[in-house]
Design an enzyme around this catalytic site. Structure first.
Site, PDB file in Angstrom:
ATOM      1  N   HIS A  10       0.828  -1.200   0.000  1.00 49.22           N
ATOM      2  CA  HIS A  10       0.000   0.000   0.000  1.00 49.22           C
ATOM      3  C   HIS A  10       0.866   1.256   0.000  1.00 49.22           C
ATOM      4  O   HIS A  10       1.534   1.554   0.991  1.00 49.22           O
ATOM      5  CB  HIS A  10      -0.882  -0.031   1.244  1.00 49.22           C
ATOM      6  CG  HIS A  10      -1.868   1.069   1.347  1.00 49.22           C
ATOM      7  ND1 HIS A  10      -1.867   1.975   2.383  1.00 49.22           N
ATOM      8  CD2 HIS A  10      -2.917   1.412   0.548  1.00 49.22           C
ATOM      9  CE1 HIS A  10      -2.864   2.814   2.230  1.00 49.22           C
ATOM     10  NE2 HIS A  10      -3.514   2.509   1.124  1.00 49.22           N
ATOM     11  N   HIS A  52      -1.073  10.627  -2.328  1.00 48.40           N
ATOM     12  CA  HIS A  52      -2.428  10.288  -1.910  1.00 48.40           C
ATOM     13  C   HIS A  52      -3.319  11.520  -1.807  1.00 48.40           C
ATOM     14  O   HIS A  52      -4.425  11.557  -2.347  1.00 48.40           O
ATOM     15  CB  HIS A  52      -2.401   9.564  -0.566  1.00 48.40           C
ATOM     16  CG  HIS A  52      -3.769   9.250  -0.038  1.00 48.40           C
ATOM     17  ND1 HIS A  52      -4.480  10.138   0.755  1.00 48.40           N
ATOM     18  CD2 HIS A  52      -4.557   8.163  -0.197  1.00 48.40           C
ATOM     19  CE1 HIS A  52      -5.654   9.606   1.054  1.00 48.40           C
ATOM     20  NE2 HIS A  52      -5.733   8.413   0.489  1.00 48.40           N
TER      21      HIS A  52
END
Length: 290
Positions: A10, A52
């Site tokens: 991730h 992100h």
């Protein structure tokens, strides 16, 4: 015979190094991750960068929207020091930690083995669906084949929480390579916890709740090949998860770091696990499937 779930790192090995950095991805490759996940945004000059958040405040020395900066301006910022982890020399200098999508493809190609790449397209984007167009343009320039969704040794899939983005991708990408992300939105909980105030927070929560319902409808209809719920969603909706599994959907569950959550995924029959700790999760799974 049950097959070991694939492990996606991730934002790279982001428990070890700052998320989305060169160091995080090189560590994930070294850890043996089956694949890596990344989030993408467009810069003002239309480069695809791995970040992100839509703003720079949390993970860099800069502030303000990512989309307002050129790539050259972003290169001047520090994207790794906030983590407090020393980066080994072989993982690059501090000034080399920000990655573009082509640079990540270079790293994965150099891995010299089969590896997955899950690209999450972040919305709302100031450039709207131009983000999807640019990602596909970059992949095509590298020889990406839509039917197999491969670039050499890299198996590419696409993800978003945004139903419009997923529908747009399905116009080009076969459904088996598209992941609809979904999470539970509690209108009451978000309204109470948000710093936006009760009225604005409630409005935001209602928009997110509508997005959740759109995502669930796409998954209920098996219009994509991959379901991407969070681990809490998997635990809270066992019947829906079972129905989607029975319908033939592949599950890519995030963010699975705790050993008991890994065990839960195995028990349910989840095929892909996304984690900040790929080395630890791989070790646990190898012991389980030994």
């Amino acid at each position: 015979m049950t097959i070991r779930p694939f492990v996606y790192a991730h934002r790279g090995a982001s428990a070890r190094f700052a998320e989305h950095t060169r160091a995080a991805y090189l560590q994930a490759i070294a850890d043996g991750a089956d694949g890596v996940e990344c989030d993408v945004h467009l810069t003002r000059d239309q480069h695809i960068v791995l970040l992100h958040d839509s703003n720079l405040d949390r993970t860099s020395s800069g502030t303000g929207p990512v989309g307002d900066r050129t790539l050259a301006e972003l290169r001047e910022l520090d994207f790794s020091s906030w983590k407090g982890a020393r980066i080994p020399d072989e993982f690059g200098a501090r000034t080399q930690q920000l990655l573009t999508l082509p640079e990540l493809l270079d790293l994965l190609e150099a891995a010299g083995r089969e590896i997955g790449l899950a690209i999450e397209l972040k919305h709302p984007s100031p450039y709207r669906l131009k983000l999807e167009d640019r990602v596909l343009e970059v992949l095509r320039s590298r020889g990406w084949d839509p039917q197999s969704s491969r670039v050499g040794n890299i198996q590419v899939s696409f993800m978003s929480f945004d139903a419009e983005a997923v529908e747009y991708l399905l116009g080009t990408v076969p459904a088996r390579h598209v992941c609809m992300l979904v999470d539970d939105i509690s209108v009451v909980g978000l309204r109470e916890s948000t710093a936006l105030g009760a009225l604005t927070g409630g409005a935001v929560a209602n928009v997110l709740r509508a997005a959740q319902l759109d995502a669930e409808a796409i998954l209920d209809g098996a219009r994509v090949g991959i379901a991407g719920p969070g681990i809490t969603y998997v635990k809270d909706h066992p019947n829906r998860v079972r129905a989607w599994l029975d319908a033939g959907l592949t599950f890519r569950v995030w963010t699975v770091d705790a050993p008991e959550d890994v065990d839960h995924c195995v028990a349910v029959g989840i095929q892909q696990i996304t984690t900040n700790r790929p080395a630890d999760v791989l070790a646990q799974l190898r012991a389980t499937f030994a």
